[in-house]
Design a protein around this motif. Structure first.
Motif, PDB file in Angstrom:
ATOM      1  N   SER A 160     -22.648 -16.551  35.356  1.00 12.04           N
ATOM      2  CA  SER A 160     -22.289 -15.668  34.218  1.00 12.04           C
ATOM      3  C   SER A 160     -20.775 -15.608  34.057  1.00 12.04           C
ATOM      4  N   LYS A 171     -18.574 -17.842  35.113  1.00 10.00           N
ATOM      5  CA  LYS A 171     -18.058 -19.144  34.716  1.00 10.00           C
ATOM      6  C   LYS A 171     -18.307 -19.426  33.235  1.00 10.00           C
ATOM      7  N   SER A 172     -19.451 -18.963  32.760  1.00  6.88           N
ATOM      8  CA  SER A 172     -19.739 -19.187  31.323  1.00  6.88           C
ATOM      9  C   SER A 172     -18.728 -18.436  30.464  1.00  6.88           C
ATOM     10  N   GLU A 173     -18.379 -17.196  30.900  1.00 10.53           N
ATOM     11  CA  GLU A 173     -17.371 -16.439  30.146  1.00 10.53           C
ATOM     12  C   GLU A 173     -16.012 -17.100  30.260  1.00 10.53           C
ATOM     13  N   THR A 232     -15.434 -20.238  30.696  1.00  6.13           N
ATOM     14  CA  THR A 232     -15.454 -21.482  29.905  1.00  6.13           C
ATOM     15  C   THR A 232     -15.233 -21.189  28.418  1.00  6.13           C
ATOM     16  N   LYS A 244     -16.626 -26.382  32.833  1.00  2.00           N
ATOM     17  CA  LYS A 244     -17.892 -26.994  32.426  1.00  2.00           C
ATOM     18  C   LYS A 244     -18.552 -27.725  33.599  1.00  2.00           C
ATOM     19  N   ILE A 304     -20.077 -25.237  35.980  1.00  2.00           N
ATOM     20  CA  ILE A 304     -21.353 -24.704  35.481  1.00  2.00           C
ATOM     21  C   ILE A 304     -22.480 -25.718  35.699  1.00  2.00           C
ATOM     22  N   LYS A 320     -25.735 -25.258  37.954  1.00  2.00           N
ATOM     23  CA  LYS A 320     -27.053 -25.390  37.316  1.00  2.00           C
ATOM     24  C   LYS A 320     -28.025 -26.114  38.255  1.00  2.00           C
ATOM     25  N   ILE A 331     -27.953 -22.829  29.966  1.00  2.16           N
ATOM     26  CA  ILE A 331     -26.762 -23.459  30.553  1.00  2.16           C
ATOM     27  C   ILE A 331     -26.537 -24.827  29.922  1.00  2.16           C
ATOM     28  N   LEU A 379     -25.226 -24.350  26.501  1.00  2.00           N
ATOM     29  CA  LEU A 379     -23.814 -23.979  26.513  1.00  2.00           C
ATOM     30  C   LEU A 379     -22.932 -25.195  26.702  1.00  2.00           C
ATOM     31  N   SER A 439     -23.185 -17.713  25.914  1.00  2.00           N
ATOM     32  CA  SER A 439     -22.606 -17.133  27.133  1.00  2.00           C
ATOM     33  C   SER A 439     -23.115 -15.715  27.346  1.00  2.00           C
ATOM     34  N   ILE A 448     -26.576 -15.929  28.511  1.00  2.00           N
ATOM     35  CA  ILE A 448     -26.604 -16.308  29.943  1.00  2.00           C
ATOM     36  C   ILE A 448     -26.375 -15.087  30.822  1.00  2.00           C
TER      37      ILE A 448
END
Length: 480
Positions: free
Chosen positions: A51, A53-55, A57, A80, A83, A87, A109, A112, A142, A145
């Motif tokens: 979560s 890392k998605s933010e 990114t 990326k 993530i 995954k 993921i 994204l 994101s 996620i």
């Protein structure tokens, strides 16, 4: 030899082994529980990291779109990859309870990553409008996620709620197990220590008791210690000392007895020397008198009286000269027949005498004056008391290495107690009669002559009969 020191070291090693085994078991169990707990915590951390890392990114993508630079592009690319790496790790968390939610999470993921690639591609082609749409879509993904991560964490909490409770219960049970295990080990060690101490103290107690009995003069108690240590060696040495002392005392008693017997024999020898002076005159005078009477009776025509006097003289001469000399069985049978002739003169038809003799046995040796006491005993108890008289059977049988002589009568018989007294040499059945030599005396001389104990057998039935059997070796031990 196992020493006491080795036994003590063995006890210490056993205690240490039990303690080490218990400690290793508890450590292994705690480590297993800790690994399971760390595994669950790691799942939560990975979901939370995705979560974040998605933010990050999306933030790096926004920075790159506002200010395109290599640093911002590298930041987007690095996040990326992180993530994508996480995954693959999330894919291993799949189970029956979270399979659908986790599949959607993985798809988000992947979406994204694809949206970020699209935004970068549109930006490189200067298509700003499509690039911003891709950025907005990446922002929404994101957020999804993050929400999906919370959903998965909630599912994980529901799934592992029982596990958490189990850890708490197991922790309590582990405390109780530790307490009971400690008590069990303590009791076991106490019992083992008691048994171990008994293995050491029991032999010492036996040795102490034996020493106490030995101090009281009891040398017949054997010292037995069932162990294989220094105490057993000490007990064996102590027992050998007991035997040596006992043998020494026995030798002293034996020597004292021999000295006493020697002294008595010296006295008897002096007495026999005095009596021998008398016996040198009386037998010759008696033999000459009987011979004179025999000749006088013959000259007067009393042939039967003459024969009787000859038999008496011969029997008397044999009894006085051959009591301690080995004779042939033939001589003994001849003298026994002379005795029967004398008794027939006395009892006439009241005495019935029958003989069955294997003549091949008449050459073997036998102690002098053995057969007459056997027949005399039968005459005294089977013929003399009965007005009708009695019957005596005399047999000589060849039985291989042995010769068996039987004297059987139809007298009143004997009790089993009387038979045992005779065989144990406690009585003299013919004591006081003509020869003065009873069954016990005959048995004693036969045992010395044959060098064996089993020489006489008595079979008797009260009111019916008595049979006395003696055994003679054809070749005496020590002779060829």
């Amino acid at each position: 030899m196992n020493s006491i020191q080795k036994k003590i070291w063995g006890l210490v090693l056993i205690v240490l082994l039990i303690m080490a085994t218990t400690w290793v078991s508890l450590i292994s169990y705690n480590q297993k529980m800790l690994d399971q707990y760390n595994g669950i915590l790691e799942r939560y951390l990975v979901l939370n990291e995705i979560s974040r890392k998605s933010e990050d990114t999306v933030t790096a993508l926004n920075n790159f779109l506002l200010l395109p630079s290599n640093d911002n592009l590298k930041a987007v690319t690095k996040n990326k990859k992180d993530i994508q790496s996480m995954k693959s790790e999330v894919a291993t968390f799949k189970n029956v309870e979270n399979e659908l939610a986790l599949t959607n999470y993985i798809n988000l993921i992947e979406s994204l990553v694809e949206t970020i690639d699209s935004a970068l591609s549109f930006h490189s082609e200067a298509e700003t409008e499509y690039s911003m749409k891709a950025f907005n879509e990446a922002t929404h993904i994101s957020n999804y996620i993050s929400e999906m991560a919370l959903t998965l964490i909630d599912l994980e909490l529901q799934t592992y709620d029982l596990f958490y409770r189990g850890i708490i219960n197991q922790s309590e049970e582990l405390k109780q197990l530790g307490t009971w295990l400690l008590l069990l080990i303590t009791v076991g060690l106490l019992l083992f220590t008691y048994w171990f101490s008994q293995r050491i103290t029991k032999p010492v107690e036996k040795l102490t008791l034996a020493a106490n009995e030995l101090s009281k003069g009891r040398f017949d108690l054997k010292v037995e210690v069932n162990s294989s240590d220094e105490i057993a060696f000490l007990a064996k040495t102590f027992d050998r000392m007991r035997l040596n002392i006992n043998n020494l005392i026995s030798d002293i008693h034996h020597n004292a007895q021999l000295e006493n017997e020697l002294q008595q024999n010296r006295l008897l020898l002096k007495e026999s020397q005095l009596r021998n002076l008398q016996s040198q005159i009386n037998p010759h005078f008696l033999f000459n008198t009987l011979n004179t009477l025999s000749k006088k009776a013959y000259m007067e025509g009393s042939e039967e009286t003459s024969d009787l006097l000859v038999s008496v003289a011969g029997l008397l001469r044999y009894n006085l000269k051959h009591l301690d000399k080995p004779m042939t069985l033939y001589d003994e049978v001849y003298v026994m027949q002379q005795y029967i002739d004398i008794q027939k003169t006395r009892y006439t038809d009241r005495l019935n005498f029958y003989m069955e003799i294997d003549e091949s046995c008449l050459s073997i040796k036998i102690p002098g004056l053995t057969l007459q006491p056997l027949v005399e005993n039968a005459v005294i108890y089977a013929v003399e008391p009965n007005e009708e008289g009695g019957t005596i059977w005399f047999r000589i049988k060849d039985e291989g290495d042995l010769v068996t002589i039987e004297v059987e009568d139809n007298g009143p018989g004997m009790t089993e107690e009387k038979i045992q007294e005779i065989l144990e040499e406690k009585v003299n059945t013919a004591n006081g009669h003509s020869s003065g030599i009873g069954l016990s005396n005959v048995m004693k001389r036969l045992r010395l002559f044959n060098s064996m104990e089993d020489v006489m057998k008595i079979e008797s039935t009260l009111g019916v009969s008595t049979k006395v059997s003696i055994k003679l070796l054809k070749e005496r031990r020590g002779e060829k």
